[in-house]
Design a protein around this motif. Structure first.
Motif, PDB file in Angstrom:
ATOM      1  N   SER A  15       0.818  -1.194   0.000  1.00 55.26           N
ATOM      2  CA  SER A  15       0.000   0.000   0.000  1.00 55.26           C
ATOM      3  C   SER A  15       0.864   1.263   0.000  1.00 55.26           C
ATOM      4  CB  SER A  15      -0.954   0.004   1.201  1.00 55.26           C
ATOM      5  OG  SER A  15      -0.245  -0.068   2.420  1.00 55.26           O
ATOM      6  N   HIS A  18       2.125   1.716  -3.526  1.00 53.43           N
ATOM      7  CA  HIS A  18       1.084   2.055  -4.489  1.00 53.43           C
ATOM      8  C   HIS A  18       0.395   3.386  -4.180  1.00 53.43           C
ATOM      9  CE1 HIS A  18       1.551  -2.220  -5.550  1.00 53.43           C
ATOM     10  NE2 HIS A  18       1.084  -1.861  -6.729  1.00 53.43           N
ATOM     11  N   ASN A  19       0.851   4.066  -3.151  1.00 56.94           N
ATOM     12  CA  ASN A  19       0.378   5.416  -2.864  1.00 56.94           C
ATOM     13  C   ASN A  19       1.093   6.370  -3.823  1.00 56.94           C
ATOM     14  OD1 ASN A  19       0.275   8.099  -1.775  1.00 56.94           O
ATOM     15  ND2 ASN A  19      -0.283   7.241   0.220  1.00 56.94           N
ATOM     16  N   ARG A  20       0.355   6.941  -4.775  1.00 59.22           N
ATOM     17  CA  ARG A  20       0.987   7.718  -5.847  1.00 59.22           C
ATOM     18  C   ARG A  20       1.746   8.935  -5.329  1.00 59.22           C
ATOM     19  NH1 ARG A  20      -3.272   7.762 -10.981  1.00 59.22           N
ATOM     20  NH2 ARG A  20      -3.264   5.496 -11.332  1.00 59.22           N
ATOM     21  N   SER A  21       1.169   9.606  -4.330  1.00 57.35           N
ATOM     22  CA  SER A  21       1.855  10.787  -3.794  1.00 57.35           C
ATOM     23  C   SER A  21       3.147  10.391  -3.090  1.00 57.35           C
ATOM     24  CB  SER A  21       0.937  11.544  -2.830  1.00 57.35           C
ATOM     25  OG  SER A  21      -0.058  12.246  -3.539  1.00 57.35           O
ATOM     26  N   VAL A 142       0.681   9.283   4.106  1.00 54.21           N
ATOM     27  CA  VAL A 142       0.529   7.851   4.402  1.00 54.21           C
ATOM     28  C   VAL A 142      -0.136   7.691   5.760  1.00 54.21           C
ATOM     29  CG1 VAL A 142       2.590   7.276   3.065  1.00 54.21           C
ATOM     30  CG2 VAL A 142       2.768   7.546   5.545  1.00 54.21           C
ATOM     31  N   GLN A 146       1.661   2.794   8.578  1.00 51.44           N
ATOM     32  CA  GLN A 146       2.598   2.571   7.475  1.00 51.44           C
ATOM     33  C   GLN A 146       3.912   3.328   7.658  1.00 51.44           C
ATOM     34  OE1 GLN A 146       0.130   4.011   4.302  1.00 51.44           O
ATOM     35  NE2 GLN A 146      -0.778   2.016   3.890  1.00 51.44           N
TER      36      GLN A 146
END
Length: 416
Positions: A15, A18-21, A142, A146
């Motif tokens: 995750s 895959h967090n674009r920011s 995030v 995480q």
């Protein structure tokens, strides 16, 4: 059952990736840190070529440190009151202008030691505002659970850059410092564009009136928590005394006789060790024994520094520097995670500013200390003395000043 456990263990890591920011911020850090590593190689090489003085090399670190010392608390306030992404973006735009000046000065031949020191000072001021805002940006994009993985991935980005940057810088200065400055400018521009597209989701704007109380709140927060204070002060004094990397131009030119290409490899070696360890930390947590891991890593750091100091073999020196980088990144991950996990969201900027001051003191002031000591006793004795000093500091923190840190197991501190 085993399959389900494996899947759950991998979910937080996936995750985060895959967090674009976060991905944009991660890539931006690779480019911006690569740029600064290239700049460090080019400025250090050019300064030594112009002056032939270890003292002048030390002054480059001092020029970067003084703005940090003066501006850290205002930088923390700024990061808590304004959009952190915008702060990073504007700082990097300013850095691009300074590097453009270095490009033109190198091409036209009018750069002097004074110009290099002035550029280092302005870049230091920009980084003073950029660093806490960038660090506090991670919890903005995030989720809290995480953060340990995000810290490890952030460390891997930094260390990737510290492999690419010095190596590329060392190669490029063969064709002239202007080439290294141009590459640095290009990397900074890429980073600036990526930062522009980062989106925050958790930012809590600080609306209290600015006062001396809020101005000093970050310092009070750190000094009230022994776990955080012990961790970052240990790192400060250990790296302050063990800063062998500031003397690498001297080792490359006068002791190992490898020239600028060898300098690039030497500058990259700590990052090779660091990225190996940081990638391991993205998969395996040290949360069950962070105190023991911290002190063990600093013992390795001290011994590797002494080994590098006495080595006259290029390959043994590279090995020692790999150990230095690998052991140092453990402290980086533990420190950054402790700060982020144990700091309220609305205080992230101020507390990370204090953390940045400790980091800057150990790095930039450490360069000044190393350069001054090398000017007095020589590069080899200065490096060995630094390693011995780091070992002494580690023992004092472990058994005298912060014994509670030795037994700390998790990132969540129990103290209020």
């Amino acid at each position: 059952m085993n399959t389900l456990n494996t899947s759950n263990a991998n979910t937080p890591r996936s995750s985060v990736l895959h967090n674009r920011s976060f991905l944009r911020l991660w890539i931006a850090r690779i480019f911006s840190t690569s740029a600064f590593q290239m700049l460090s190689v080019a400025i250090g090489w050019q300064m030594y070529a112009l002056t032939g003085s270890a003292y002048q090399l030390g002054l480059v670190g001092l020029a970067q440190f003084l703005p940090m010392l003066l501006l850290t608390l205002p930088a923390g306030q700024t990061a808590d009151r304004y959009d952190r992404r915008t702060i990073v973006f504007l700082c990097q735009l300013t850095e691009c202008l300074i590097v453009l000046m270095l490009v033109l000065g190198s091409i036209e031949g009018w750069l002097s030691a004074v110009h290099l020191l002035a550029a280092a000072a302005v870049l230091g001021a920009c980084r003073t505002f950029e660093s806490p805002a960038s660090a506090a940006l991670v919890p903005d994009i995030v989720d809290r659970e995480q953060l340990p993985k995000a810290a490890a991935w952030s460390a891997s980005a930094m260390q990737t850059a510290m492999i690419v940057g010095p190596s590329l810088g060392g190669v490029l200065v063969v064709w002239g410092t202007a080439a290294a400055y141009i590459a640095s400018l290009a990397a900074l521009l890429v980073s600036t564009v990526l930062i522009f597209f980062v989106k925050t989701v958790h930012f809590v704007k600080k609306l209290d009136a600015v006062s001396m109380d809020t101005f000093l709140s970050g310092l009070r927060f750190v000094f009230a928590r022994k776990i955080i204070l012990g961790t970052i002060s240990l790192d400060l004094f250990a790296v302050l005394l063990g800063g062998a990397t500031a003397l690498l131009p001297i080792f490359a030119e006068d002791i190992l006789k490898t020239g600028s290409l060898g300098l690039g490899l030497l500058r990259s070696a700590p990052a090779v060790g660091a990225i190996i360890v940081s990638l391991i930390l993205t998969r395996y947590s040290v949360e069950r024994a962070i105190g023991r891991m911290l002190f063990a890593s600093l013992v390795v750091f001290a011994l590797a520094t002494m080994l590098f100091g006495i080595s006259h073999s290029f390959w043994l020196s590279l090995f020692a520097l790999v150990l230095i980088g690998g052991s140092d990144v453990v402290s980086v991950v533990i420190r950054s995670t402790l700060v982020q996990v144990n700091t309220p969201q609305e205080m992230q900027g101020r507390v990370n500013a204090v953390n940045s001051l400790f980091i800057g003191t150990s790095n930039q002031l450490g360069e000044f200390e190393s350069g001054t000591m090398a000017g007095l006793v020589g590069a080899v004795p200065a490096t060995v003395i630094g390693g011995v000093g780091t070992l002494i500091i580690t023992m004092l923190w472990m058994y005298r000043f912060f014994p509670v840190l030795r037994t700390q197991k998790t990132y969540t501190a129990e103290e209020i």
